[in-house]
Scaffold this active site. Structure first.
Site, mmCIF file in Angstrom:
data_model
loop_
_atom_site.group_PDB
_atom_site.id
_atom_site.type_symbol
_atom_site.label_atom_id
_atom_site.label_comp_id
_atom_site.label_asym_id
_atom_site.label_seq_id
_atom_site.Cartn_x
_atom_site.Cartn_y
_atom_site.Cartn_z
ATOM 1 N N SER A 180 0.798 -1.224 0.000
ATOM 2 C CA SER A 180 0.000 0.000 0.000
ATOM 3 C C SER A 180 0.831 1.275 0.000
ATOM 4 C CB SER A 180 -0.963 -0.010 1.184
ATOM 5 O OG SER A 180 -0.265 -0.198 2.388
ATOM 6 N N HIS A 209 -5.253 -3.258 -3.048
ATOM 7 C CA HIS A 209 -4.962 -2.273 -4.097
ATOM 8 C C HIS A 209 -4.899 -2.877 -5.504
ATOM 9 C CE1 HIS A 209 -4.315 1.145 -1.463
ATOM 10 N NE2 HIS A 209 -3.802 0.271 -0.622
ATOM 11 N N LYS A 240 -11.820 0.529 -2.259
ATOM 12 C CA LYS A 240 -10.813 1.283 -3.008
ATOM 13 C C LYS A 240 -11.282 1.399 -4.467
ATOM 14 C CE LYS A 240 -7.487 0.891 0.509
ATOM 15 N NZ LYS A 240 -6.637 0.031 1.329
HETATM 16 C C1 PLP Z 1 -6.607 -0.180 2.721
HETATM 17 C C2 PLP Z 1 -6.044 -1.493 3.002
HETATM 18 C C3 PLP Z 1 -6.734 -2.399 3.804
HETATM 19 C C4 PLP Z 1 -7.973 -2.001 4.551
HETATM 20 O O1 PLP Z 1 -9.093 -1.944 3.731
HETATM 21 P P1 PLP Z 1 -10.320 -1.061 4.220
HETATM 22 O O2 PLP Z 1 -11.462 -1.544 3.430
HETATM 23 O O3 PLP Z 1 -9.956 0.348 3.937
HETATM 24 O O4 PLP Z 1 -10.472 -1.304 5.687
HETATM 25 C C5 PLP Z 1 -6.223 -3.662 3.949
HETATM 26 N N1 PLP Z 1 -5.062 -4.009 3.356
HETATM 27 C C6 PLP Z 1 -4.371 -3.167 2.590
HETATM 28 C C7 PLP Z 1 -3.112 -3.634 1.951
HETATM 29 C C8 PLP Z 1 -4.825 -1.873 2.398
HETATM 30 O O5 PLP Z 1 -4.121 -1.020 1.682
#
Ligand code: PLP
Length: 392
Positions: A180, A209, A240
């Site tokens: 991330s 992602h 996302k």
């Molecule tokens: C954003 C993210 C999460 C969390 O997801 P949410 O739906 O925002 O809680 C989990 N793992 C990674 C690698 C992320 O970047």
């Protein structure tokens, strides 16, 4: 002042001194190319809304219809009264989308990671975890009480050595699919090979992602690397690229049933609202059709990275829309972000503990909706401000 108030004050002062104090910016517009903050119009370069789905008319319509028909709140946990029919539609679509037997939805990606890892592992397990894994993976590992062995970032030699040294009868390798904060892609082929070769290792990939962004059909990193049958458990988020809210896990039918019966943060929480779930169903349906946007997005991001490099910035060749611009100290990263804000760019500074000491950075994310002129504007401002504060 009592002891706690004193402790609070000391802590706040300490993180302020170190440039680690966190503040929230309040936005009064949607996640578009430009956002309004305190009456100021800024180019948004910090959103995970990669394909513009947060604001997609088709999804908005779906959410509105679901509210009209089914109301706002879900009213209960999935195992009591909160599990609307829409949930089963969503889980069937998710499983189909990811080409797995079964899916289970959680309230967020964060919850999905914690829920899955704590359901699978306990103190009898060893978990091999990449040093740059997301906080939710780290928390899931810690809560599971398994023994955690951290391997160097994407370093397969280190992972192999550590497996030889520490593995037991029950092991997990867990990794972000796309990291991330660095935006690079995990070497899943090698990880899967190591796991199979050694035996008694379950592979878990969190593709928060990659989902929607990578692969011909947006099925994520596993499609991108052509490894759809190789990874045991895939986790993802609906919040996302998919522009909705919620997290999920996909895998074999029995494994998903096992997780549904064991995961405390699936069992003891109120279900997502019908509008969220309806939005996600639509989102999965339409995301496959956005291959052109995906290709353009990656092309734009690669061009953007190249421009940054040519100017003399320190970035990582990530091959995803995440563009890290490494600055070093927290103070400098914060200063950079604040100066850019004045110039009309909204870019977030990322500091420890989210990233390692002395690797504080701007985490720039490109969206498919960014135009060439948006990106040229961004490059110009980054260059001017970077020079002014002596980063380049
Ligand atoms: C954003 C993210 C999460 C969390 O997801 P949410 O739906 O925002 O809680 C989990 N793992 C990674 C690698 C992320 O970047």
């Amino acid at each position: 002042m009592n002891f706690f108030e004193l402790e609070v004050e000391n802590y706040i002062n300490k993180i302020r001194d170190k440039g680690l104090y966190r503040e929230i910016n309040y936005i009064d517009s949607s996640q578009d190319n430009y956002v309004n903050i305190n009456g100021k119009k800024l180019l948004l370069l910090s959103s995970n809304n990669y394909l513009g789905f947060c604001n997609d008319e088709r999804l908005k319509k779906e959410a509105k219809n679901a509210i009209e028909e089914f109301g706002c709140g879900s009213g209960g946990s999935r195992l009591t009264s909160g599990s609307h029919n829409l949930y089963s539609d969503l889980e069937v679509s998710l499983a189909k989308f990811k080409r797995k037997e079964s899916a289970l939805v959680f309230n967020s990606g964060y919850m999905a990671n914690i829920g899955v890892i704590t359901a699978v592992a306990n103190s009898e397990w060893i978990i091999f975890s990449d040093e740059l894994n997301h906080a939710s993976i780290i928390d899931g590992c810690r809560l599971s009480k398994a023994k955690i062995i951290i391997y160097k970032h994407c370093d397969m030699r280190d992972l192999e050595e550590k497996i030889k040294l520490h593995s037991s009868e029950k092991n997990i390798i867990v990794t972000d699919g796309v990291f991330s904060m660095d935006g690079d892609i995990a070497p899943l082929r090698e990880i899967s090979y190591l796991a199979k070769n050694h035996g008694k290792i379950v592979t878990i990939v969190d593709d928060a992602h990659g989902t929607g962004v990578l692969g011909e059909n947006g099925r994520g990193v596993v499609e991108h690397l052509n490894l759809e049958n190789e990874i045991d458990i895939q986790i993802g988020t609906l919040s996302k690229a998919l522009g909705s809210e919620g997290g999920f896990v996909v895998g074999n039918k029995n494994v998903i049933e096992y997780i549904r019966n064991k995961s405390r943060n699936f069992i003891y929480t109120t279900a997502l609202s019908p509008a969220n779930v309806a939005t996600s169903i639509k989102s999965i349906q339409i995301v496959k059709e956005h291959n052109k946007e995906r290709k353009e997005l990656l092309k734009k991001a690669n061009g953007f990275k190249k421009s940054l490099k040519d100017i003399g910035f320190n970035t990582i060749d990530s091959k995803t829309p995440i563009v890290p611009l490494i600055v070093g100290s927290s103070d400098k990263a914060l200063e950079f972000s604040k100066e850019l804000f004045k110039e009309g760019l909204y870019v977030q500074a990322i500091r420890p503990p989210t990233v390692k000491e002395n690797t504080s950075r701007l985490r720039i994310t490109i969206m498919s909706s960014h135009t060439m002129s948006d990106l040229e504007f961004a490059i110009k401002k980054l260059k001017n401000v970077g020079r002014k504060i002596r980063i380049i």
